[in-house]
Design an enzyme around this catalytic site. Structure first.
Site, PDB file in Angstrom:
ATOM      1  N   ASP A 183      27.841  43.131  44.340  1.00  0.00           N
ATOM      2  CA  ASP A 183      26.936  42.101  43.820  1.00  0.00           C
ATOM      3  C   ASP A 183      27.481  40.704  44.084  1.00  0.00           C
ATOM      4  OD1 ASP A 183      28.995  42.742  41.886  1.00  0.00           O
ATOM      5  OD2 ASP A 183      27.934  41.492  40.438  1.00  0.00           O
TER       6      ASP A 183
ATOM      7  N   ASP B 126      39.276  41.405  46.361  1.00  0.00           N
ATOM      8  CA  ASP B 126      38.323  40.528  45.689  1.00  0.00           C
ATOM      9  C   ASP B 126      38.970  39.226  45.241  1.00  0.00           C
ATOM     10  OD1 ASP B 126      36.025  39.576  44.517  1.00  0.00           O
ATOM     11  OD2 ASP B 126      36.232  40.779  42.700  1.00  0.00           O
TER      12      ASP B 126
ATOM     13  N   HIS C 186      33.338  44.790  45.268  1.00  0.00           N
ATOM     14  CA  HIS C 186      32.042  44.819  44.580  1.00  0.00           C
ATOM     15  C   HIS C 186      30.914  44.353  45.491  1.00  0.00           C
ATOM     16  CE1 HIS C 186      31.740  40.422  43.559  1.00  0.00           C
ATOM     17  NE2 HIS C 186      33.052  40.480  43.450  1.00  0.00           N
TER      18      HIS C 186
ATOM     19  N   ASP D 139      32.154  36.779  48.669  1.00  0.00           N
ATOM     20  CA  ASP D 139      32.593  37.357  47.402  1.00  0.00           C
ATOM     21  C   ASP D 139      31.507  38.316  46.963  1.00  0.00           C
ATOM     22  OD1 ASP D 139      33.454  37.933  44.863  1.00  0.00           O
ATOM     23  OD2 ASP D 139      33.121  35.924  44.050  1.00  0.00           O
TER      24      ASP D 139
ATOM     25  N   GLU E 121      29.932  43.399  39.115  1.00  0.00           N
ATOM     26  CA  GLU E 121      31.252  42.854  38.792  1.00  0.00           C
ATOM     27  C   GLU E 121      31.105  41.471  38.182  1.00  0.00           C
ATOM     28  OE1 GLU E 121      35.096  40.705  39.392  1.00  0.00           O
ATOM     29  OE2 GLU E 121      33.104  40.162  40.106  1.00  0.00           O
ATOM     30  N   GLU E 122      30.171  40.705  38.719  1.00  0.00           N
ATOM     31  CA  GLU E 122      30.032  39.293  38.343  1.00  0.00           C
ATOM     32  C   GLU E 122      29.436  39.097  36.955  1.00  0.00           C
ATOM     33  OE1 GLU E 122      31.417  37.113  40.009  1.00  0.00           O
ATOM     34  OE2 GLU E 122      31.378  37.563  42.158  1.00  0.00           O
TER      35      GLU E 122
ATOM     36  N   HIS F  48      31.425  31.197  44.486  1.00  0.00           N
ATOM     37  CA  HIS F  48      30.549  30.829  43.367  1.00  0.00           C
ATOM     38  C   HIS F  48      29.988  29.418  43.551  1.00  0.00           C
ATOM     39  CE1 HIS F  48      32.317  34.069  40.430  1.00  0.00           C
ATOM     40  NE2 HIS F  48      32.228  34.501  41.670  1.00  0.00           N
TER      41      HIS F  48
HETATM   42 ZN    ZN Z   1      34.350  38.785  43.381  1.00  0.00          ZN
END
Ligand code: ZN
Length: 383
Positions: free
Chosen positions: A79, A164, A77, A107, A140-141, A353
Site C-alpha cells: 500500500d 522499507d 508492503h 514506498d 502498512e501505512e 510521503h
Molecule cells: Zn513504507
C-alpha cells in the site's frame, strides 16, 4: 547478477498501479502472477476481510533446493499513502520521480520489486537456497494492519528482512513503540455574554493542558505530538466539548508509558481546576481518554543472525551498511513481536510521503544486489 532492466521495469509497473491502503488488490494480483511465473506457490490470506480492504497479504513460498540451508523471509508492503491515485512515474536518467501530483509509491513498491527480482535470480540461476518466504503486506501505512493480521504460525523462517526504508546505507534494528491518544474534554455550555460564570470552556481546559505538556523531542528516546483539536461552535456560547488527538513514540516501553501518562495527567489536572455551582449543584469538568498501543518496540541485537548476514553480504559487495535506530514504526516492529527476527534495510526511496517522492535506480540496484547476496549467503549455510 541482478537484471537491472527487469528490476526497473517491474518497479515502474508496480508504481503505475494505484494501491492506497485497503485498495491493494490490483497490485496484489500483479505480484501474485509475477511470483507464480518464477515458480513460487502463492496464497492470499484473509487479512483484507479483517481490515475492510479489497485484498489480503500475498504470501509466496519458494521451496528449498538445498536441504540444509535455513529458510528466510523477505517482506515489503504493497500500500501507499495518499495522494496515491493516478500515479504516473517520470523517468529522468537514473532518477524516477512522481509527476508532482501524487506520491511515487516507491514506498514500498521498491521493496516489492527488489524481492521479486531477487527471488527470480535465485530460481533462474538455480543458486542453493533454503525455503524463501516472500510476503507482500497490505495496510502498512494505516497502522501495520496487514502484518498484525499475518498468521506467522505457517511460516518456516525464523528471521528475515523488511525492505522499507530510504537510505541504502542503513539497516534499522531499533524502532520505537507508539501510543495513539484521544481525549474528549467536557466543560459546560453557557451563554458567553449573559452567564459566562455558569460555563466551563472545554477549549480553555484543553489549551491549559497542552500548554503544560512536554511535546516535540522530549528526550533522546521519546517524541510526542498533538495532531488535532476539534470542538467549539458559535462565539457566543461557552464551548462544552473538545476532542484532542495525539501520538507519542519512544525507543523504550518505559519511556513511552511515562510520556503517555504525563500527557493524560495534563488533561486531568487542567480539568480538575474547573468547577461551577448552579442552583446549589456543583458541576465539574471531566476528561475521557482513549489510549491504545499502536505498535511495540523493535530491538534486534547486533549478533542476531539477520544482522550478521546483512553486514557480511554488504561487506562482500564493498558496500557500507550500518545499523541504526529509526523513529518510525514498520512491519518489522510487528514481525519481531510475533517471533520473526527482522531488520529493515533501505531501498533507495526518497522524500517519501510527499508528492516530490523520487528514487535513484543506482541505489535500487545496489540494495537489490545486497539482498541477493544475503539470500545467497543464507543458502550456503550448512546445518
Ligand atoms: Zn513504507
Amino acid at each position: 547478477m541482478i537484471n537491472e532492466t527487469r528490476l526497473r521495469d517491474l518497479l515502474l509497473e508496480l508504481c503505475s498501479i494505484d494501491s492506497e491502503s485497503r485498495e491493494e488488490r490490483e497490485v496484489a494480483q500483479h505480484l501474485k502472477s509475477v511470483m507464480e511465473s518464477l515458480g513460487a506457490q502463492v496464497e492470499i490470506d484473509g487479512a483484507g476481510e479483517a481490515v475492510g480492504g479489497n485484498t489480503g497479504n500475498v504470501i509466496c513460498r519458494i521451496p528449498a533446493n538445498s536441504p540444509d540451508a535455513p529458510p528466510i523471509f523477505l517482506a515489503a508492503h504493497m500500500d501507499t499513502v495518499v495522494p496515491g491515485k493516478g500515479v504516473r512515474p517520470v523517468i529522468q536518467g537514473n532518477i524516477i520521480r512522481s509527476n508532482g501530483k501524487t506520491v511515487l509509491g516507491g514506498d514500498d513498491k521498491s521493496g516489492c520489486a527488489i524481492i521479486a527480482e531477487v527471488c527470480r535470480v535465485m530460481v533462474e540461476q538455480n543458486l542453493p537456497h533454503g525455503g524463501i518466504e516472500a510476503v507482500f503486506t497490505i495496510c502498512e501505512e494505516v497502522g501495520l494492519l496487514g502484518a498484525k493480521f499475518l498468521d506467522v504460525s505457517k511460516f518456516k523462517s525464523k528471521y528475515g528482512l523488511v525492505l522499507d526504508s530510504d537510505d541504502i546505507g542503513f539497516l534499522f534494528t531499533q524502532a520505537p513503540a507508539s501510543d495513539k491518544m484521544k481525549w474528549t474534554i467536557y466543560g459546560l455550555e453557557a451563554h458567553a455574554a449573559m452567564a459566562p460564570e455558569q460555563g466551563m470552556s472545554a477549549i480553555k481546559i484543553a489549551s491549559e493542558a497542552i500548554a503544560k505538556m512536554k511535546l516535540g523531542r522530549v528526550n533522546h528516546q521519546t517524541v510526542a505530538n498533538v495532531g488535532s483539536i476539534h470542538g467549539g461552535g458559535p462565539d457566543n456560547i461557552v464551548p462544552n466539548r473538545v476532542v484532542v488527538t495525539a501520538e507519542a513514540r519512544s525507543l523504550t516501553v518505559e519511556g513511552l508509558d511515562a510520556q503517555t501518562r504525563h500527557m493524560d495527567e495534563c488533561f486531568r489536572e487542567a480539568a480538575a481546576n474547573y468547577k461551577v455551582t448552579i442552583n446549589g449543584v456543583e458541576k465539574t469538568a471531566r476528561v475521557e481518554s482513549e489510549i491504545h498501543r499502536e505498535y511495540d518496540t523493535m530491538n534486534v541485537s547486533a549478533d542476531s543472525t539477520i544482522v550478521k548476514l546483512v553486514l557480511e553480504a554488504a561487506n562482500n559487495l564493498h558496500h557500507k551498511v550500518e545499523t541504526l535506530s529509526m523513529m518510525g514504526g514498520c512491519d518489522a516492529n510487528v514481525l519481531n513481536r510475533k517471533g520473526l527476527e527482522s531488520a529493515n534495510l533501505g531501498t533507495g526511496m526518497r522524500a517519501i510521503h510527499t508528492v516530490n517522492e523520487w528514487l535513484d535506480l543506482n541505489d535500487l540496484n545496489k540494495s537489490a544486489s545486497v539482498v541477493l547476496e544475503i539470500v545467497r549467503l543464507n543458502g550456503l549455510v550448512k546445518a
